[in-house]
Design a protein around this motif. Structure first.
Motif, mmCIF file in Angstrom:
data_model
loop_
_atom_site.group_PDB
_atom_site.id
_atom_site.type_symbol
_atom_site.label_atom_id
_atom_site.label_comp_id
_atom_site.label_asym_id
_atom_site.label_seq_id
_atom_site.Cartn_x
_atom_site.Cartn_y
_atom_site.Cartn_z
ATOM 1 N N UNK A 1 0.828 -1.194 0.000
ATOM 2 C CA UNK A 1 0.000 0.000 0.000
ATOM 3 C C UNK A 1 0.873 1.259 0.000
ATOM 4 N N UNK A 2 1.944 1.249 0.792
ATOM 5 C CA UNK A 2 2.864 2.390 0.817
ATOM 6 C C UNK A 2 3.578 2.549 -0.525
ATOM 7 N N UNK A 3 3.886 1.422 -1.167
ATOM 8 C CA UNK A 3 4.545 1.483 -2.476
ATOM 9 C C UNK A 3 3.636 2.184 -3.490
ATOM 10 N N UNK A 4 2.381 1.724 -3.580
ATOM 11 C CA UNK A 4 1.481 2.263 -4.598
ATOM 12 C C UNK A 4 1.054 3.689 -4.312
ATOM 13 N N UNK A 5 1.164 4.114 -3.057
ATOM 14 C CA UNK A 5 0.806 5.494 -2.719
ATOM 15 C C UNK A 5 1.976 6.454 -2.889
ATOM 16 N N UNK A 6 3.109 5.945 -3.355
ATOM 17 C CA UNK A 6 4.245 6.822 -3.626
ATOM 18 C C UNK A 6 3.859 7.842 -4.693
ATOM 19 N N UNK A 7 4.473 8.990 -4.633
ATOM 20 C CA UNK A 7 4.087 10.114 -5.479
ATOM 21 C C UNK A 7 4.084 9.771 -6.959
ATOM 22 N N UNK A 8 5.105 9.071 -7.433
ATOM 23 C CA UNK A 8 5.213 8.814 -8.878
ATOM 24 C C UNK A 8 4.313 7.679 -9.359
ATOM 25 N N UNK B 1 9.902 4.000 -1.089
ATOM 26 C CA UNK B 1 10.398 4.932 -2.121
ATOM 27 C C UNK B 1 11.602 4.383 -2.892
ATOM 28 N N UNK B 2 12.475 3.647 -2.196
ATOM 29 C CA UNK B 2 13.637 3.068 -2.874
ATOM 30 C C UNK B 2 13.198 1.993 -3.854
ATOM 31 N N UNK B 3 12.241 1.137 -3.444
ATOM 32 C CA UNK B 3 11.763 0.098 -4.354
ATOM 33 C C UNK B 3 11.122 0.717 -5.593
ATOM 34 N N UNK B 4 10.332 1.780 -5.398
ATOM 35 C CA UNK B 4 9.675 2.450 -6.524
ATOM 36 C C UNK B 4 10.718 3.022 -7.479
ATOM 37 N N UNK C 1 7.130 -3.084 -10.793
ATOM 38 C CA UNK C 1 6.923 -2.819 -9.363
ATOM 39 C C UNK C 1 6.228 -3.997 -8.691
ATOM 40 N N UNK C 2 5.210 -4.555 -9.340
ATOM 41 C CA UNK C 2 4.498 -5.718 -8.781
ATOM 42 C C UNK C 2 5.454 -6.891 -8.592
ATOM 43 N N UNK C 3 6.283 -7.126 -9.613
ATOM 44 C CA UNK C 3 7.261 -8.214 -9.527
ATOM 45 C C UNK C 3 8.247 -7.985 -8.381
ATOM 46 N N UNK C 4 8.691 -6.749 -8.189
ATOM 47 C CA UNK C 4 9.646 -6.454 -7.123
ATOM 48 C C UNK C 4 9.014 -6.582 -5.735
#
Length: 216
Positions: free
Chosen positions: A131-138, A194-197, A173-176
């Motif tokens: 959830x935090x990944x997908x809510x990242x700004x980009x 943020x780093x993963x994104x 992103x999903x794969x990571x």
């Protein structure tokens, strides 16, 4: 014995089946032939039927389902990521929910300790970490209008409405997220969202530029 072999809700259903009041002798039958006897041919046909049904995915429309699979293989990412997305959309990844259904595990809890059942939709879209990944700004624009959808529906919507770089970033992103989830089981901490994104976007862009030129 029933309580030891089956899940609690399954055991309750089995034990609620009424028994015959007559002293009828039990017999073994095979339900997939007209003669009620097991045949290798009938078992083979049963397995083929089950695989055909599962290959339709979560959509009741077979042609629409086939359209999704073809779209996945056309996405401009490396083959291992396409294969992962295909497996995720068909819900055949070894999540805890799937392994529990197969009686391999008996713990369905998400490793992010958020009391969720670790299903495909949960681990890739809505657990605390993803959830935090997908809510990242980009990624907010890419994931707009994708709330309260299953993963296969999110993937389908993004493939229909986004451009090649955005689709590639979503796939990567999903794969990571899945890849880091697997490593976390062996003690490797997940990177900050943020780093993963940032890493996923760079990976997707490099693949696009190396194989298809600059598509942005």
């Amino acid at each position: 014995m029933i309580d030891h072999v089956f899940l609690p809700h399954e055991a309750e259903v089995i034990k609620s089946i009424p028994l015959s009041n007559r002293a009828v002798q039990d017999i073994q039958i095979w339900a997939y032939t007209n003669i009620s006897e097991y045949l290798v041919k009938s078992a083979y046909k049963m397995i083929q039927t089950q695989q055909l049904r599962s290959s339709h995915g979560q959509s009741s429309n077979h042609s629409q389902s086939n359209k999704i699979w073809k779209a996945i293989w056309a996405v401009k990412v490396c083959n291992k990521i396409k294969t992962f997305i295909w497996r995720a959309c068909r819900d055949i990844l070894p999540t805890k929910a799937n392994l529990t259904r197969r009686k391999i595990l008996f713990d369905v809890g998400c490793e992010c300790y958020d009391d969720g059942v670790e299903s495909i939709d949960h681990i890739l879209l809505s657990c605390t970490y993803s959830d935090k990944v997908w809510k990242s700004k980009c990624l907010r624009e890419i994931m707009s209008h994708c709330t309260n959808l299953s993963f296969v529906d999110v993937a389908d919507q993004i493939m229909q409405s986004k451009n090649d770089p955005e689709i590639a970033i979503f796939f990567t992103t999903s794969w990571m997220i899945w890849n880091k989830r697997n490593k976390a089981y062996y003690g490797t901490p997940r990177p900050d969202p943020p780093f993963l994104v940032m890493f996923a976007a760079a990976h997707a862009s490099e693949h696009l530029e190396a194989n298809y030129g600059n598509l942005s």
